[in-house]
Design a protein around this motif. Structure first.
Motif, PDB file in Angstrom:
ATOM      1  N   ASN A   1      49.923  21.491  39.090  1.00 43.75           N
ATOM      2  CA  ASN A   1      50.884  20.620  38.414  1.00 43.75           C
ATOM      3  C   ASN A   1      51.553  19.666  39.387  1.00 43.75           C
ATOM      4  N   ARG A   2      51.657  18.400  38.974  1.00 43.48           N
ATOM      5  CA  ARG A   2      52.376  17.426  39.795  1.00 43.48           C
ATOM      6  C   ARG A   2      53.304  16.541  38.966  1.00 43.48           C
TER       7      ARG A   2
ATOM      8  N   GLY B   1      48.306  18.214  35.389  1.00 39.26           N
ATOM      9  CA  GLY B   1      47.552  18.668  36.558  1.00 39.26           C
ATOM     10  C   GLY B   1      46.494  17.631  36.868  1.00 39.26           C
ATOM     11  N   PRO B   2      46.734  16.707  37.758  1.00 38.53           N
ATOM     12  CA  PRO B   2      45.827  15.574  37.973  1.00 38.53           C
ATOM     13  C   PRO B   2      44.406  15.965  38.361  1.00 38.53           C
ATOM     14  N   GLY B   3      44.243  17.162  38.901  1.00 39.80           N
ATOM     15  CA  GLY B   3      42.902  17.596  39.274  1.00 39.80           C
ATOM     16  C   GLY B   3      42.156  18.266  38.148  1.00 39.80           C
ATOM     17  N   HIS B   4      42.757  18.321  36.944  1.00 42.54           N
ATOM     18  CA  HIS B   4      42.156  19.125  35.880  1.00 42.54           C
ATOM     19  C   HIS B   4      42.101  18.422  34.531  1.00 42.54           C
ATOM     20  N   GLY B   5      42.131  17.123  34.517  1.00 43.32           N
ATOM     21  CA  GLY B   5      42.022  16.417  33.247  1.00 43.32           C
ATOM     22  C   GLY B   5      42.047  14.915  33.454  1.00 43.32           C
ATOM     23  N   THR B   6      41.302  14.196  32.641  1.00 44.28           N
ATOM     24  CA  THR B   6      41.195  12.746  32.826  1.00 44.28           C
ATOM     25  C   THR B   6      42.526  12.053  32.555  1.00 44.28           C
TER      26      THR B   6
ATOM     27  N   ILE C   1      46.738  14.121  44.117  1.00 38.10           N
ATOM     28  CA  ILE C   1      45.719  14.711  43.243  1.00 38.10           C
ATOM     29  C   ILE C   1      45.075  15.867  44.015  1.00 38.10           C
ATOM     30  N   PRO C   2      45.583  17.072  43.833  1.00 34.74           N
ATOM     31  CA  PRO C   2      45.098  18.203  44.626  1.00 34.74           C
ATOM     32  C   PRO C   2      43.690  18.637  44.213  1.00 34.74           C
ATOM     33  N   GLU C   3      42.944  19.134  45.184  1.00 30.05           N
ATOM     34  CA  GLU C   3      41.614  19.702  44.933  1.00 30.05           C
ATOM     35  C   GLU C   3      41.718  21.198  45.205  1.00 30.05           C
TER      36      GLU C   3
ATOM     37  N   HIS D   1      37.734  21.724  33.947  1.00 31.67           N
ATOM     38  CA  HIS D   1      37.931  20.409  34.538  1.00 31.67           C
ATOM     39  C   HIS D   1      38.354  20.633  35.984  1.00 31.67           C
ATOM     40  N   ARG D   2      37.621  20.043  36.899  1.00 31.52           N
ATOM     41  CA  ARG D   2      38.044  20.129  38.302  1.00 31.52           C
ATOM     42  C   ARG D   2      37.734  18.817  38.987  1.00 31.52           C
ATOM     43  N   VAL D   3      38.609  18.424  39.882  1.00 33.04           N
ATOM     44  CA  VAL D   3      38.389  17.189  40.613  1.00 33.04           C
ATOM     45  C   VAL D   3      37.382  17.466  41.732  1.00 33.04           C
ATOM     46  N   THR D   4      36.353  16.650  41.780  1.00 32.67           N
ATOM     47  CA  THR D   4      35.328  16.786  42.815  1.00 32.67           C
ATOM     48  C   THR D   4      34.915  15.399  43.271  1.00 32.67           C
TER      49      THR D   4
END
Length: 948
Positions: A247-248, A346-351, A364-366, A432-435
């Motif tokens: 969360n951010r 959660g910027p790393g978990h959803g568009t 945007i955490p990974e 959903h994960r940021v990669t």
């Protein structure tokens, strides 16, 4: 001396076209004959020089036997191709296959797992070879299954996405985006399969019910945008507890009203603190109170969305490694459907979350690795897992809920069953994960605008497809074209180790493409990078990307290595045709690829069909036991029955199939076949000199010609509009009602008993010949086997196959609307007569309609005028008819829907003719043909069979 009158009757001879079709046995024989004559090549020969019509084949996947969806798709394509071919086009059809990607890779891995082998220890090129062999095996099997459906195509030279020339062109197509600056590497959330360890495209995702944890979490306000928020806590709700460490921010709806409540009491919820103040959406307050079991609370303030701006919260786990501020931001994606009106971001978990964070410059955490395990740098939760490789839940959610509860941040928890994304292959839930992935930008070079403009220039069947595809393009994010697998076209990229930028050199791309043309994509793994980089670059300065190209880019590029590469085809295609799911699949990616590289769509038209369901409207599945395989239908009933089912259905919607539905098509087929059999049987020995000019024909024959002219327009327009349901419906009605139940019925007596040189019989046989010529052509695209069988049954004419023909030219002069109006009225009168005679038969007062002499009372002047010059006895198949303008007596037979007509059935006077069976006064008057009527006596004498 008696006469054998039976030998003088012209009974139909149709031994070459038996009533019993035996399609499962005959169709394979026809296929062998087509192969022996090389029908596809002959069609190409007769088509030389014609305008091209190209239906580009959307590639099915080479990994199993065909199912009913395949049958629907390929039959529909074949019907359309054959129809356009018979319209006079060169409809060259090249079938193709999708060969790369996860489904095949997964199957090969399953084999490894069964053998106890570790895929990661197998050399890449050896694994790729096994995938190639797997695909090649199934292509061979599917070719034979498609042929059995009657699909005519270039089976000797299909296209495959795994052919070396295709892989080379895919490299060139991707290179165009690379060199043009549209391809970039970025980190953004993607749907990730834990089971398969790769990102998935939208078209590889399906949604199933899934039970998720639900949690209500408090975010303490540390900077209030409005005084009422001082000391309050913002309440969020989520179904993914595992995203809380990422969360951010917190989002609110900019168009809603919010309230701050003070809790006075909570029922069984011991996590609620009496006196605490919570902020929630006004519209969701009652739902929140119910979910959190708040038995007593007070609204202390009402806030507009604008008053929330500037508010900052602390992360709910502040003091335990999460020491950052959490801004409260407006978000258009926040709805009032459920939850609290606040959404944790959660910027790393959803568009949506990612876009909001990018807009406001947030981190945007990974946090999560390829196995869905929290990385070592994530406080409190490092090493916990979201999902296991088999799709079962790991320990992350439980751990996060436990920590939130211990920190006093959790206010309520529960479970919810809802629709959730799953992999269509492994059936495992996704995350959903940021990669870091490779993307094609939708906006850098105006790709979105080009695609939208191309949609506006495309014809859609049905038209609703245009709006659907347009809405997807308008809102779609950048196109992720990288996958973390082995089986596919290698992503042909070198990345500068210092700048992180890809090498955008056309010469390098072309060297890669040429290597792939010779050796396939394996060259990427087997070659020294120097082979591709040449003398201008030092391999030490570049990282060679090991990802593969997503398979939807492969199939989206088929227009480049099929339509443009083959001189017998053309670009753009006339039509792309697939299921409605391909709005987000093949139509979508083909549009983007072509619009990005050529500025327009690779197709002029797009046709979509629905899915195949069982008879009750349920999706077919092995578990439900409701799967109907096309192979089973063909082995029991024949492929032409399946083809009839396709065209008889509204294929723009979902189609149902079941035993009763197929039985209906069997019955419909039988009526069509019997029509052809009637024509063949009654055209035995028909010769050209017997033909009669249209100008000398009776009205009834000219009415049939008029109907043929109408049908010719229906068929031609239907082919151009891909409306085969209308074609089928009109052809079926024509055969079953206009011909079998009327014209054939009326003219049977003339065909059997008139002198062979009589005008009436010659006219009828001339019309039957024209009918055969047209019907075999009109039915050829639909019932391709039966039309061929009928054509061969009459010797086939100068051509060797009905499929080498075009639709016969029907003279415009055959149309006669006045004749149609007149005979519509005649047939209305006839219906009343036949209705009266049916009642007489049911009461056993007559056995045959030829025993009757009805009196027809016609009060309607228009109907009376219509039948005035018509032999109504012939039309009604009676021995005589009296037409009267007098009022009908009481008890006369009538039909409610034909007012003004009444019938009084009576017995015919005279004796029964032993040749035509009519009851007539003149039977027996000619000694040369005793026991016959005058007409039959004349025929017998003409045939030289008379007595004496």
């Amino acid at each position: 001396m008696s006469v054998d009158y039976k030998s003088t009757v012209f009974l139909p001879r149709a031994d070459s076209f038996p009533m019993r079709a035996r399609l499962p046995q005959r169709e394979p024989e026809t296929l062998r004959a087509w192969e022996d004559m090389d029908l596809f090549a002959k069609v190409r020969e007769v088509s030389e020089g014609r305008e091209k019509y190209i239906l580009h084949d959307g590639p099915p996947y080479a990994n199993g036997h065909l199912h009913m969806g395949h049958a629907l798709n390929k039959i529909l394509k074949d019907v359309i191709n054959r129809g356009m071919q018979m319209l006079g086009y060169d409809a060259h059809y090249v079938p193709g296959w999708d060969c790369h990607g996860l489904p095949i890779e997964w199957k090969v891995e399953e084999g490894y797992r069964a053998q106890g082998r570790d895929k990661d220890k197998v050399p890449v090129t050896e694994f790729r070879r096994e995938c190639r062999e797997f695909a090649d095996k199934w292509i061979g099997i599917q070719i034979e299954e498609f042929k059995r459906l009657g699909v005519l195509g270039n089976w000797e030279k299909p296209y495959t996405t795994m052919s070396y020339d295709a892989e080379a062109q895919i490299v060139r197509e991707l290179g165009k985006f690379l060199v043009g600056g549209g391809l970039y590497r970025g980190a953004r959330p993607v749907l990730w399969s834990v089971a398969e360890k790769t990102a998935l495209a939208d078209a590889e995702v399906e949604y199933h019910d899934h039970t998720s944890h639900t949690i209500w979490v408090r975010f303490p306000v540390v900077q209030a945008g409005a005084p009422a928020l001082d000391g309050a806590r913002i309440l969020i709700w989520t179904t993914t507890p595992w995203t809380i460490p990422g969360n951010r921010a917190v989002a609110f709806s900019p168009n809603s009203t919010y309230v701050v409540i003070q809790v006075k009491a909570a029922g069984e919820n011991d996590l609620v603190v009496p006196g605490e103040r919570l902020a929630v959406a006004k519209d969701l307050l009652e739902q929140v109170a119910h979910d959190a079991k708040l038995t007593d609370y007070e609204v202390v303030a009402e806030l507009s969305a604008a008053e929330l701006e500037g508010t900052v919260c602390a992360h709910p786990l502040r003091g335990q490694g999460y020491e950052f501020d959490v801004p409260v931001l407006p978000g258009d994606f926040v709805t009032m459907e459920q939850g609290t009106g606040f959404v944790h971001v959660g910027p790393g978990h959803g568009t949506d979350d990612w876009l909001l964070a990018r807009k406001h410059g947030l981190e945007i955490p990974e946090n999560v690795d390829d196995d869905s395990v929290f990385r070592d740098n994530v406080p409190l939760f490092a090493g916990t897992r979201i999902y296991k490789p088999d799709g079962k839940e790991g320990d992350a959610n439980a751990r996060i809920i436990e920590v939130l509860k211990g920190a006093g941040a959790l206010m309520q928890q529960g479970r919810q069953r809802h629709s959730y994304p799953h992999s269509w292959r492994s059936k495992a839930p996704l995350i959903h994960r940021v990669t870091p992935q490779w993307f094609i930008s939708m906006d850098t070079n105006g790709l979105r605008d080009k695609a939208l403009a191309a949609i506006d220039e495309t014809d859609f069947y049905p038209p609703a497809g245009k709006a659907r595809l347009r809405s997807m393009i308008e809102t779609r994010p950048d196109w992720c074209v990288s996958r973390q697998r082995w089986w596919g076209v290698p992503l042909p990229l070198f990345v500068d180790r210092k700048t992180g930028e890809p090498l955008r050199d056309p010469a390098v791309i072309e060297r890669i493409a040429q290597a792939f043309e010779q050796e396939g994509g394996d060259a990427w793994f087997d070659s020294d990078p120097k082979r591709f980089l040449g003398d201008d670059y030092d391999p030490a300065d570049y990282e060679q990307v090991r990802d593969i190209v997503e398979v939807w880019f492969d199939s989206g590029s088929t227009h480049a290595f099929v339509l443009e590469a083959r001189p017998e085809l053309k670009w753009p295609a006339s039509l792309y045709l697939e299921g409605s799911d391909q709005h987000r699949g093949w139509f979508h990616t083909s549009l983007l690829e072509s619009a990005g590289t050529r500025g327009r769509a690779p197709f002029d038209g797009v046709l979509t069909h629905g899915f195949v369901l069982d008879a009750k409207g349920h999706k077919m599945s092995k578990s439900l036991g409701n799967v109907i395989a096309p192979q089973d239908v063909m082995s029991e009933k024949g492929a032409d029955i399946l083809r009839l089912w396709v065209v008889a259905s509204d294929y723009s919607e979902d189609l149902r199939i079941g035993e009763e539905i197929l039985r209906y098509q069997v019955d419909a087929y039988r009526r069509l076949r019997n029509t052809l059999r009637y024509l063949i049987g009654n055209l035995a020995d028909f010769a050209g000199e017997e033909r009669l000019p249209e100008s000398e024909m009776p009205e009834l024959e000219r009415w049939v010609l008029h109907r043929m002219a109408e049908l010719d327009s229906v068929v031609r327009e239907g082919c151009r509009r891909y409306d085969y349901m209308t074609i089928y419906r009109e052809l079926y009605h024509f055969c079953a009602v206009d011909l079998s139940a009327f014209y054939f019925d009326v003219r049977k007596d003339s065909l059997y008993c008139d002198r062979p040189d009589s005008t009436r019989r010659r006219a009828c046989r001339t019309v039957l010949d024209k009918l055969f010529d047209c019907l075999t052509a009109w039915l050829a695209p639909i019932t391709c086997f039966t039309a061929e069988e009928a054509w061969w049954a009459r010797g086939g004419g100068p051509e060797e196959s009905v499929h080498l023909r075009t639709f016969p030219e029907v003279p415009a002069g055959w149309r006669d609307a006045g004749l149609q109006a007149k005979w519509d009225k005649v047939r209305r009168v006839r219906r009343v007569v036949t209705g009266a005679l049916e009642l007489e038969r049911a009461e056993k007062r007559i056995g045959s309609s030829l025993q009757a002499h009805p009196t027809v009372h016609i009060a309607d002047s228009e109907l009376a005028e219509a039948v005035a010059d018509v032999d109504l006895a012939e039309i009604c198949i009676t021995s005589a008819v009296t037409v009267s303008g007098e009022p009908a007596p009481a008890g006369a037979f009538t039909l409610d829907d034909v007012p003004g007509v009444a019938v009084v059935p009576e017995l015919a006077e005279g004796s029964k003719c032993q040749r035509c069976w009519q009851v007539l006064p003149d039977v027996g008057r000619d000694a040369a043909a005793p026991d016959t009527c005058g007409r039959c006596a004349d025929a017998v004498k003409h045939l030289g069979v008379a007595v004496g």
